[in-house]
Design a protein around this motif. Sequence first.
Motif: not given
Length: 77
Positions: A1-4, A20-23, A28-29, A63-66
């Motif tokens: 998951m991406t951390t915002v 945490r987001r999944t776009e 999309a985020l 990718s989900g790790s950003e």
Amino acid sequence: MTTVRYFAAAEEAAGLASERRTEPTLDALRLGIVADHAGLAGILPRCAVLVDGSRHDDDVALSGSETIDVLPPFAGG
């Protein structure tokens, strides 16, 4: 998951410091966080949105790790 991570006025508008987001893309985020946090609608267009410390086009794949930083304009000198 991406951390915002939200800072200053963006944190206040979102009502939280991070989430945490999944776009799959930055675009999309952006749409997703405004849909979930309506207070960001007026602030987000003026914010610097950094992906792992750098600016990118909205079509960049996530990718989900950003780590995404949402930084509103700061005054100072």
